[in-house]
Design an enzyme around this catalytic site. Structure first.
Site, PDB file in Angstrom:
ATOM      1  N   ASP A   1     -14.253  -7.509 -21.241  1.00 52.65           N
ATOM      2  CA  ASP A   1     -15.458  -7.304 -22.036  1.00 52.65           C
ATOM      3  C   ASP A   1     -16.001  -8.560 -22.690  1.00 52.65           C
ATOM      4  OD1 ASP A   1     -14.515  -4.035 -23.157  1.00 52.65           O
ATOM      5  OD2 ASP A   1     -15.492  -4.735 -21.376  1.00 52.65           O
TER       6      ASP A   1
ATOM      7  N   HIS B   1       3.120  -8.793   5.841  1.00 49.89           N
ATOM      8  CA  HIS B   1       3.899  -7.599   6.163  1.00 49.89           C
ATOM      9  C   HIS B   1       3.725  -7.122   7.593  1.00 49.89           C
ATOM     10  CE1 HIS B   1       0.362  -5.143   6.249  1.00 49.89           C
ATOM     11  NE2 HIS B   1       1.018  -4.026   6.203  1.00 49.89           N
TER      12      HIS B   1
ATOM     13  N   PRO C   1       7.043  -6.333  11.192  1.00 53.55           N
ATOM     14  CA  PRO C   1       6.830  -5.722  12.504  1.00 53.55           C
ATOM     15  C   PRO C   1       5.540  -6.231  13.143  1.00 53.55           C
ATOM     16  CG  PRO C   1       6.312  -4.156  10.750  1.00 53.55           C
ATOM     17  CD  PRO C   1       6.778  -5.408  10.089  1.00 53.55           C
TER      18      PRO C   1
ATOM     19  N   HIS D   1       9.625   1.875  10.746  1.00 53.96           N
ATOM     20  CA  HIS D   1       8.489   1.658   9.845  1.00 53.96           C
ATOM     21  C   HIS D   1       7.938   3.023   9.452  1.00 53.96           C
ATOM     22  CE1 HIS D   1       4.073   0.172   9.263  1.00 53.96           C
ATOM     23  NE2 HIS D   1       4.719   0.236   8.125  1.00 53.96           N
TER      24      HIS D   1
END
Lengths: 137, 980
Positions: free
Chosen positions: B101, B903, B877, B738
């Protein structure tokens, strides 16, 4: 006839626009757009009928809750939609009657994990309602 | 058809080969850091990844950088591959925590309060008397008086009055901008001050000319302090009523009473559509109007301390035998003898007004304009016609009608004359007072008096823009649109007058009429216009091409419905030298950032190692994959283990521990999980029944989308020492899993996203994306969310733990002596409290990893002992059919990315495009040719996960490795996969 919905490009998830002359019709078509990501709704028999009601704080949250209810029904009751038979909107409360079937024996393309607010809008354009939403796959 | 939204692309600044930065600008609290090769950056620019990571940099309390990993791509709210560390401790009202703010306005900026009275922002300080706090050059004051400012309620899509708990001022230290809109509004503010646009809040520094910004066309009248003149000394009240009135500060009633503005507004409306009467000795106040308007009035009565009731009924009418129609009428009632007496002593006529003499209360006539305005707005809300045009562009005279019995008609005229004098003193001229006869009532003949106000634009601008309507939302909105329209019209006229002047100049310069036409014709003037002014001097008129009020109104009403505000185009943005104090008001109550809905379910990856070699399983890949497929179900609506609700509570509380307790997996598996497979903060009672219902039947299932179980072998080792520590060697068979918390985690996110929205409706308008809603620190919902999120993460760990064990059993069916152990298990989507070093200091932060992996460097106590020397294993992966990677965390990731890294490969093609371009059947055949067996729940699901729909994982790994935010240990190749 104009198409009731169409899919848009989205890198990771599924994005669609649904149309309708009324807000109710656009909501019905949004449900169809969503279920045709999962399966071919034309091949789902209208065997089971379900009714539910959701209340949001504005139109967007009502849409969120409406579509999220489907994700819930698929996961908990293995319900697949044929169509939304009746749908009425009063303020931000929506009542819907669905017909469909359980998913056993149906060809399922993919599951929807979650509803999102991403890029969501509900607009009135050229005398029709347009709904855009992204679902998380 | 594909619809792409156009936006100015973001061009990050290059730091080195694999580091880029979006410098801090506007409301960003920190710069955004991008880890990407040039090729990867090109992909990121194609979708909204960069816009999204920039949005993340706006979050209050964010440290150092908003970070996007090499596998980053567009998500919702947060980009996938995004990391942000947000401060935990800066609670309370320290300016640092308020962050959001502190964006500053010049001292003379006009702010409209909840009464429609305007203040210069610098004067508002006088309302904040109580506490003062100084730090970092800010002065912060809290408010203990009732002051509300007009602000947009994004939920209800309308302007409402909200309390202002804080007031701040400081020396201007940022670029100050002057923003002028087409209608002539000028706003001077610092470049980081957010301004509402159709795309959400945008810092002023990022606005461009021609962009539309939310504008309130209601200006109100300036505030002046009120004297303490006594208006009502005393009233004949009973003891109880007297105690109540004195206790509520209503007696004696002075002009400077904080409740007087409300009384003035209510009195105005009651003078129109209201009635105050006594039934016996019981006083009653009634008002008539639309339900939603009466609701507002009810709130006003409540703030005076009185309860109003609203009654609505629908009646069917038939007029002259025509088709019947139904109409709903609403009535508000307050039963209070004391309030009836108070209103009467303030000038309200008692009983039927048609046959009574009364005048505008004399105290109103003596009050400052802003109090007079409140009375008038109330009265107009009941009695004045709505703004409307007679022709396409010209407004009718605003009209007030009143019926009076002939016996008191002179008093009626006197009332109108008082109104006229009052209006004229405020700058609105009256056109005419007229009198006609109306149907008689039982008291006798009746005259109809009409007060016609001037329809000149300057008068209408004052009437609609400064006085307006109260308790009549529809008319107030139409008035605002009328003001916007009048500004628009003036602008067009101004342009035409300017063009007319230029016609004459060109004529003087000797240009022919045709030549002048060529120079001047555009959308405001046409050839005919030039011709007319070339040959004759005529005053400019508004052209027939100018948009009509009706059409203008339709567009604006659409905006009001969608955004709750109307917009005005920016005409000019200029820098202004300003070295005084700048000010800000804080309209919300809570600020510090803790948790937000950006965390989706807690998916993650587990890597299992075996003591089998590639050669051992080469001929048994297909039966192995079939066993995985049988034991680890994929797809929609499949159930493997159905637990009851009591057991589910335990799963949520204990995570992977529950699995071990119930015969799935070993203690050794547990040690090799991030958090040892359970987060302590988990609070199962904070997970909704809906979420539990979804999760109950989904334990030990893979799910769908990009989730999978893959049989792999180690193709190449890059770091012998680390590989040895992780128990990995070349040619070894591994299995990668996964998946995540399934429906339970997603439902938890949806539940809390909606809950946070409901509790912080103001926030939505401030955030660039509704998905980024958050809960204020210390709030119950933030605490609940963290408990629920941890519980969902525990479900995910338990799920992978069970699947890991089922994979082990599958392998043992074919290779009874094979050893299958867990290398490691990590979460991809999680927010956790961690300690990190920022500017040499240790701080507690909430690290949000959205599609990113924790990658702690060597030595951290969170890493299992056997790996601690080399750093945490990082499992990345690849896409289906491509390599996957094992890496280890580094010192560098601790320094640069809050111990986080990539990732996965990261999508670059949408699922819909993938299904258009590839067929599941073809992909399976192609992969089979490469010796990879694929089994999936559906062909379409396989097509969506086509290898080419993803970035090249090797490129992502190279970038990660080069950046040093994780180092390569081994590359794994797939042999077979079960696809969700």
């Amino acid at each position: 006839m104009e198409k009731p919905y169409e899919y848009l490009e989205h890198t990771a998830d599924a994005k669609f626009r649904a149309y309708g002359k009324t807000l109710e019709e656009a909501f019905k078509n949004a449900a169809l757009a969503m279920f045709n990501i999962i399966t071919d709704t034309g091949k789902v028999a209208p065997r089971i009928e379900k009714t539910f009601e959701v209340t949001g704080e504005d139109r967007e949250s009502m849409l969120y809750d409406f579509l999220e209810q489907f994700v819930f029904l698929v996961d908990t009751e293995h319900f697949l939609l044929h169509e939304v038979k009746e749908l009425s909107i009063d303020g931000f409360t929506l009542k819907a009657t669905l017909v469909g079937d359980t998913l056993a024996g149906h060809d399922v393309h993919t599951a929807i994990k979650s509803m999102t607010y991403n890029d969501m809008f509900i607009r009135e354009e050229d005398g029709r309602f347009v709904i855009q939403a992204v679902v998380d796959l | 058809m594909n619809i792409h939204e156009e936006r100015e692309p973001i061009e990050p600044v290059q730091i080195d080969d694999i580091r880029w930065e979006i410098p801090k600008e506007g409301g960003m609290h920190v710069p955004a850091r991008i880890f990407a090769s040039e090729k990867i950056l090109r992909f990121m620019k194609r979708d909204k990844s960069l816009f999204q990571i920039k949005n993340v940099a706006y979050l209050p309390g964010i440290h150092k950088h908003a970070i996007i990993m090499p596998d980053g791509h567009q998500g919702y709210g947060f980009p996938i591959g995004g990391v942000a560390a947000l401060d935990v401790e800066k609670g309370g009202i320290s300016p640092g925590g308020i962050g959001y703010d502190i964006n500053c306005l010049a001292g003379d900026t006009r702010i409209v309060d909840g009464y429609g009275t305007s203040h210069q922002v610098k004067d508002i300080e006088t309302f904040f008397t109580e506490e003062e706090q100084e730090s970092d050059g800010y002065v912060l004051k809290t408010n203990h008086v009732q002051l509300g400012v007009l602000t947009l309620d994004p939920r209800k899509k309308r302007m409402t009055s909200r309390p202002v708990p804080f007031f701040m001022k400081k020396q201007a230290d940022k670029r100050m901008l002057d923003i002028r809109t087409v209608s002539g509004h000028i706003l001077t503010l610092s470049e980081d001050h957010p301004v509402l646009t159709r795309q959400g809040m945008v810092p002023a520094g990022l606005l461009t000319e021609d962009q539309e910004i939310a504008t309130s066309f209601f200006e109100g009248l300036p505030y002046v302090p009120l004297p303490s003149t006594i208006l009502v000394e005393d009233l004949p009240l009973g003891r109880q009523a007297r105690t109540f009135f004195c206790g509520h500060g209503l007696l004696p009633l002075r002009l400077n009473n904080p409740k007087l503005p409300i009384l003035s507004r209510l009195l105005g409306y009651l003078f129109g559509d209201g009635l105050v009467y006594f039934a016996g000795s019981k006083g009653r106040i009634c008002a008539y109007g639309k339900q939603e308007d009466l609701e507002q009035m009810k709130d006003d009565f409540a703030s005076l301390g009185f309860r109003a009731r609203i009654y609505s009924r629908t009646r069917t009418h038939t007029i002259n035998g025509k088709a019947p129609f139904s109409a709903t009428t609403s009535e508000l009632q307050v039963s209070s003898t004391g309030l009836a007496r108070l209103l009467i002593s303030l000038g309200m006529p008692e009983g039927n007004k048609t046959n009574q003499a009364y005048d505008v209360p004399s105290w109103i006539l003596r009050s400052p304009p802003w109090i007079q305005r409140l009375f008038l707005a109330g009265f107009f809300g009941a009695e004045m016609s709505a703004p409307a045009t007679g022709s396409r562009t010209c407004f009718y005279h605003p009209t007030i009608s009143m019926n009076k019995n002939m016996t008191v008609v002179e008093d009626g005229r006197k009332f109108f004359i008082s109104l006229m004098r009052l209006l004229e003193s405020l700058g609105v001229q009256v056109q005419k007072i007229s009198q006609t006869s109306a149907p008689s009532n039982r008291e006798g003949p009746v005259a109809r008096l009409k007060l016609l106000l001037s329809s000149k634009e300057e008068h209408l601008l004052t009437l609609y823009g400064k006085i307006g309507f109260a308790y009549n939302r529809r008319r107030q909105e139409t008035a605002m649109i009328a003001v916007a329209y009048l500004h628009h019209k003036q602008r067009v006229l101004q342009k035409r007058t300017e063009a007319e002047r230029r016609v004459r100049i060109l004529k003087k310069k000797g240009l022919s009429m045709k030549e002048a036409q060529e120079c001047l014709c555009d959308e405001t003037v046409n050839a005919r216009f030039v011709e007319r002014h070339y040959y004759a001097k005529r005053p400019s008129r508004i052209s027939q091409q100018t948009v009509s009020f009706q059409d203008f109104r339709k567009v604006q009403e659409n905006d009001l419905q969608r955004y709750g505000t109307i917009f005005d185009r920016i005409e000019h943005i200029g820098e202004r030298s300003y070295d005084g104090l700048v000010y800000d008001l804080n309209v919300q109550e809570t600020h510090n950032f803790v948790a937000n809905g950006l965390i989706v379910s807690n998916c993650g990856v587990r890597l299992l190692r075996t003591d089998l070699k590639k050669e051992d399983v080469k001929d048994k890949v297909r039966p192995l994959i079939s066993l995985f497929y049988k034991n680890c179900p994929v797809g929609l609506g499949v159930t493997n283990v159905n637990v009851d609700y009591d057991q589910l509570e335990l799963v949520l509380e204990k995570g992977a521990r529950w699995a071990v307790d119930n015969g799935y997996g070993t203690e050794d598996d547990l040690i090799h999980c991030e958090e040892e497979g359970a987060m302590e903060q988990a609070d199962p009672s904070r997970v909704s029944d809906r979420a539990k219902k979804r999760g109950k039947r989904q334990l030990a299932t893979i799910g769908s989308g990009n989730h999978f179980v893959e049989l792999q072998y180690v193709e190449e080792i890059f770091d012998e020492e680390a590989a040895k520590a992780f128990g990995i060697e070349e040619g070894q068979v591994c299995v990668m899993i996964h998946c995540g918390s399934r429906g339970l985690g997603h439902q938890t996110c949806s539940d809390y996203l909606r809950e946070m929205e409901k509790q912080n409706p103001d926030l939505i308008a401030q955030l660039p994306d509704r998905e980024l809603v958050y809960a204020p620190s210390g709030s119950k919902v933030a605490k609940d969310y963290l408990g629920a999120m941890a519980a969902a993460a525990n479900f995910a760990w338990c799920n992978r733990h069970m699947l890991g064990h089922l994979v082990r059993q599958s392998i043992n069916e074919l290779f009874p002596d094979a050893k299958v152990e867990t290398v490691y298990d990590i979460a991809h989507n999680i927010a956790k409290v961690e300690e990190h070093e920022v500017d040499g200091k240790k701080v507690q932060v909430y690290v949000h990893r959205k599609g990113a992996t924790r990658a702690f460097g060597p030595g951290r106590k969170e890493i299992p002992e056997d790996y601690r020397k080399v750093g945490q294993p990082v499992i990345i992966p690849g896409s289906m059919g491509t390599a996957s990677w094992l890496l280890h965390g580094t010192e560098q990731s601790m320094k640069e990315s809050f111990g986080s890294t990539a990732h996965g490969a990261g999508r670059m093609m949408s699922r819909s495009r993938a299904t258009r371009e590839f067929k599941g059947e073809d992909i399976v055949m192609d992969l089979e040719k490469k010796g990879i067996i694929v089994k999936g729940a559906s062909w379409k699901g396989i097509a969506e996960e086509a290898p080419l729909a993803y970035k090249d994982v090797d490129e992502v790994i190279e970038t990660t490795h080069k950046a040093g935010i994780a180092k390569k240990v081994a590359r794994l190749r797939p042999m077979g996969v079960v696809k969700g």
